[in-house]
Scaffold this active site. Structure first.
Site, PDB file in Angstrom:
ATOM      1  N   SER A   1       3.249   1.740   3.833  1.00 25.78           N
ATOM      2  CA  SER A   1       3.790   1.055   2.901  1.00 25.78           C
ATOM      3  C   SER A   1       4.949   0.218   3.220  1.00 25.78           C
ATOM      4  CB  SER A   1       4.218   1.926   1.656  1.00 25.78           C
ATOM      5  OG  SER A   1       4.714   1.246   0.563  1.00 25.78           O
ATOM      6  N   LYS A   4       0.305  -1.672   3.503  1.00 26.95           N
ATOM      7  CA  LYS A   4       0.362  -2.016   1.902  1.00 26.95           C
ATOM      8  C   LYS A   4       1.657  -2.803   1.793  1.00 26.95           C
ATOM      9  CE  LYS A   4       2.038   1.104  -1.417  1.00 26.95           C
ATOM     10  NZ  LYS A   4       1.972   2.339  -2.282  1.00 26.95           N
ATOM     11  N   LYS A  20       4.478  -4.275  -0.765  1.00 30.48           N
ATOM     12  CA  LYS A  20       5.063  -4.411  -1.803  1.00 30.48           C
ATOM     13  C   LYS A  20       5.435  -5.685  -2.254  1.00 30.48           C
ATOM     14  CE  LYS A  20       6.034   0.332  -2.685  1.00 30.48           C
ATOM     15  NZ  LYS A  20       5.442   0.889  -3.766  1.00 30.48           N
ATOM     16  N   ASP A  75       1.116  -3.568  -3.777  1.00 33.11           N
ATOM     17  CA  ASP A  75       1.369  -2.691  -4.796  1.00 33.11           C
ATOM     18  C   ASP A  75       2.762  -3.197  -5.620  1.00 33.11           C
ATOM     19  OD1 ASP A  75       2.360  -0.522  -6.559  1.00 33.11           O
ATOM     20  OD2 ASP A  75       2.992   0.734  -4.749  1.00 33.11           O
ATOM     21  N   GLU A 128      -2.292  -2.483  -6.584  1.00 37.02           N
ATOM     22  CA  GLU A 128      -2.096  -1.065  -7.173  1.00 37.02           C
ATOM     23  C   GLU A 128      -0.892  -1.640  -8.296  1.00 37.02           C
ATOM     24  OE1 GLU A 128      -0.497   1.411  -4.013  1.00 37.02           O
ATOM     25  OE2 GLU A 128       0.431   2.826  -5.356  1.00 37.02           O
ATOM     26  N   ASP A 168      -1.507   3.950 -10.239  1.00 38.32           N
ATOM     27  CA  ASP A 168      -0.596   4.748  -9.724  1.00 38.32           C
ATOM     28  C   ASP A 168       0.138   5.381 -10.801  1.00 38.32           C
ATOM     29  OD1 ASP A 168       1.522   6.297  -8.347  1.00 38.32           O
ATOM     30  OD2 ASP A 168       2.313   4.536  -7.268  1.00 38.32           O
ATOM     31  N   LYS A 185      -0.999  10.857  -6.120  1.00 34.38           N
ATOM     32  CA  LYS A 185       0.224  11.611  -5.702  1.00 34.38           C
ATOM     33  C   LYS A 185       0.518  12.875  -6.174  1.00 34.38           C
ATOM     34  CE  LYS A 185       2.953   7.414  -5.037  1.00 34.38           C
ATOM     35  NZ  LYS A 185       4.017   6.494  -5.911  1.00 34.38           N
TER      36      LYS A 185
HETATM   37  O1  OSB Z   1       4.566   3.037  -5.665  1.00 39.45           O
HETATM   38  O2  OSB Z   1       3.522   3.890  -4.008  1.00 39.45           O
HETATM   39  C1  OSB Z   1       4.557   3.684  -4.575  1.00 39.45           C
HETATM   40  C2  OSB Z   1       7.665   5.095  -2.707  1.00 39.45           C
HETATM   41  C3  OSB Z   1       8.157   5.646  -3.792  1.00 39.45           C
HETATM   42  C4  OSB Z   1       7.856   5.252  -4.984  1.00 39.45           C
HETATM   43  C5  OSB Z   1       6.839   4.906  -5.291  1.00 39.45           C
HETATM   44  C6  OSB Z   1       5.886   4.489  -4.293  1.00 39.45           C
HETATM   45  C7  OSB Z   1       6.382   4.502  -2.938  1.00 39.45           C
HETATM   46  C8  OSB Z   1       5.528   3.964  -1.951  1.00 39.45           C
HETATM   47  C9  OSB Z   1       5.816   4.724  -0.426  1.00 39.45           C
HETATM   48  O3  OSB Z   1       5.000   3.091  -1.680  1.00 39.45           O
HETATM   49  C10 OSB Z   1       5.052   5.838  -0.180  1.00 39.45           C
HETATM   50  C11 OSB Z   1       5.242   6.401   0.990  1.00 39.45           C
HETATM   51  O4  OSB Z   1       5.060   5.954   2.234  1.00 39.45           O
HETATM   52  O5  OSB Z   1       5.709   7.717   0.714  1.00 39.45           O
HETATM   53 MG    MG Z   2       2.413   2.648  -6.023  1.00 38.49          MG
END
Ligand code: OSB
Ligand code: MG
Length: 375
Positions: A142, A168, A170, A195, A220, A245, A269
Site C-alpha cells: 500500500s 495499491k 492511496k 484506495d 477500494e 473495506d 481485515k
Molecule cells: O485502508 O487499507 C486501508 C492502513 C491503515 C488504515 C487503513 C488502511 C491502511 C493501509 C495499509 O492501506 C495496509 C497495510 O499494509 O497494513
Molecule cells: Mg482500505
C-alpha cells in the site's frame, strides 16, 4: 483454559517513512498488544494479540487508548465472569463480550491473544487450524499519498524492484487520475489498485469513472462507511470492480454488500471485523457467492503479520493482500522480521497465531503497561 493475568501494552513504534492517506499522516504506529497468561491442560502458556486501532479515530471510530480502556473496563471483566462458569476458548470469546456494542478491534485483539495461547498449548499452527496448505502468499504493498508525482514514481519503482506483486495507491480528491496515470504509464503490466478511504461522494461519479482507463484490479472504499447503497450505485456506472473495506464489519454485512451489488471484491481485515474467526466467516460467505477477497492490513507488526499471511492462504483469497515485509513499515519490528521471497510472504509454521515477541523491543517501545488480574 483459564486466564489469570492480562497485560495490556501500549507501544509507539516509528515508521520508516510517513504514511499519508486521505484521512491522516502517520509518523509512528501506536500499537496496543495484549498478553494473556493462561493455564491449559498442556501447562502454562502466554498468548499475544495485536489491536488494529490507530492512535486516533480517523479510519474508524476506534482508537488505541480507547481500545485499552474498553478492554480493561468492559471486556476483561466479562471474560473473568465467563471463566468462573467454565473454561475459556477463542471460539467462545466473542459470545462472552457480545453485550458490548462495536469495539471490534478491541475484541479482535483479545480473541487473538486467546487463540494464540490455545494454539500454542496444542502445538498447532494457525494455518493448520484454518486448514490452509499454502506455504506462502503473494505480497502487495500500500503506497501512501506522496508530495509529487516524481516522488511517487520513485517510491513505486522501489517496491516493484523489491518484488511486490501488486501496488495499491492511496487516492483522494486532487491526487487521483494523474498519479494513477503516471504509475500505469511507468508500469504497464503491474497489478494496480486504488484506495480512497471514503474520501469521495456520489457527486464525484463522473470524475471517478476517469479511473476506468487504467485497468485497475479494483477501487477500494471510494464512499463513506455507511454508504452501502451508494457504493452499489457507483458500481453500476464504473467498469473498475468495487471493493469495500470500512463498510464491511461482519459476515452479515458482507452478505448484504454482495446482495446489493455494492462489493464485487471485499478487503478482509481481521481487526476491523472483530477477529480472525469472523474474518474466516466473511471469506466463506464471499466464496459461496463467487466474490473475491483479499487480506487488508492496519500496519501490523510482526505479532499479526504472520496470522494475516495464514488467513490469506484460504482458497477464496484470490487477490494479493496488503501483507508486505516488516521493512515496508518498520526498521525494528516487534518480532524477527517478515521478509519477501520472490514477492511472497511465507505462511508461518510455528505453533500459535503470533510470532514470539522480542521482549527488548516491547520494552523499548512501551509508553504504557497495565496489569489486570482476571482470575
Ligand atoms: O485502508 O487499507 C486501508 C492502513 C491503515 C488504515 C487503513 C488502511 C491502511 C493501509 C495499509 O492501506 C495496509 C497495510 O499494509 O497494513
Ligand atoms: Mg482500505
Amino acid at each position: 483454559m483459564q486466564i489469570d493475568h492480562v497485560t495490556i501494552h501500549e507501544l509507539q513504534i516509528p515508521l520508516v517513512s510517513p504514511f499519508t492517506t486521505s484521512f491522516s499522516t502517520q509518523y509512528a504506529r501506536t500499537v496496543v498488544a495484549i498478553e494473556v497468561a493462561a493455564r491449559t491442560s498442556a501447562g502454562e502458556v502466554t498468548g499475544w494479540g495485536e489491536c488494529g486501532a490507530l492512535a486516533e479515530p480517523v479510519y474508524s471510530e476506534e482508537y488505541a487508548t480507547g481500545a485499552v480502556d474498553v478492554i480493561e473496563r468492559f471486556l476483561l471483566p466479562r471474560l473473568a465472569e465467563a471463566q468462573r462458569d467454565g473454561a475459556l476458548s477463542a471460539e467462545t470469546c466473542a459470545s462472552h463480550v457480545e453485550s458490548i456494542v462495536g469495539h471490534r478491534m478491541a475484541k479482535a485483539a483479545l480473541e487473538s491473544a486467546i487463540l494464540d495461547a490455545q494454539l500454542k498449548a496444542s502445538q498447532t499452527s494457525f494455518a493448520s487450524y484454518l486448514g490452509v496448505t499454502a506455504s506462502s502468499v503473494p505480497s502487495g504493498v500500500s503506497v501512501g499519498i506522496q508530495e509529487s508525482i516524481p516522488r511517487l514514481l520513485e517510491t513505486v519503482a522501489g517496491y516493484v524492484d523489491e518484488g511486490y506483486q501488486r501496488i495499491k495507491l492511496k487516492i483522494q480528491p486532487g491526487w487521483d487520475i494523474e498519479p494513477v496515470r503516471a504509475v500505469r504509464e511507468a508500469h504497464p503490466d503491474v497489478p494496480l489498485q486504488v484506495d480512497a478511504n471514503a474520501a469521495y461522494t456520489l457527486v464525484d461519479s463522473a470524475h471517478l469513472r476517469g479511473l476506468d482507463a487504467f485497468d485497475l484490479l479494483l477501487i477500494e472504499q471510494p464512499l463513506g462507511e455507511a454508504d452501502m447503497r451508494q457504493h452499489a450505485e457507483l458500481a453500476r456506472v464504473m467498469a473498475t470492480p468495487m471493493c469495500l473495506d470500512e463498510s464491511v464489519v461482519s459476515a452479515e454485512g458482507a452478505a448484504d454488500a454482495i446482495a446489493l451489488g455494492a462489493a464485487a471484491v471485499i478487503n478482509i481485515k481481521p481487526s476491523r471485523v472483530g477477529g480472525y474467526l469472523e474474518a474466516r466467516r466473511i471469506h466463506d460467505v464471499a466464496r459461496a457467492s463467487g466474490t473475491a477477497v483479499w487480506c487488508g492490513g492496519m500496519l501490523e507488526t510482526g505479532l499479526a503479520r504472520g496470522a494475516n499471511a495464514a488467513l490469506a492462504g484460504l482458497p477464496g483469497f484470490t487477490l494479493p493482500g496488503d501483507i508486505s515485509a516488516s521493512s515496508r513499515f518498520y526498521d525494528r519490528d516487534l518480532t524477527t522480521p517478515f521478509v519477501l521471497r520472490d514477492g511472497r510472504i511465507d505462511v508461518p509454521t510455528f505453533a500459535g497465531l503470533c510470532k514470539q515477541p522480542d521482549e527488548a523491543a516491547i520494552a523499548d517501545f512501551a509508553v504504557d503497561v497495565r496489569h489486570v488480574d482476571v482470575s
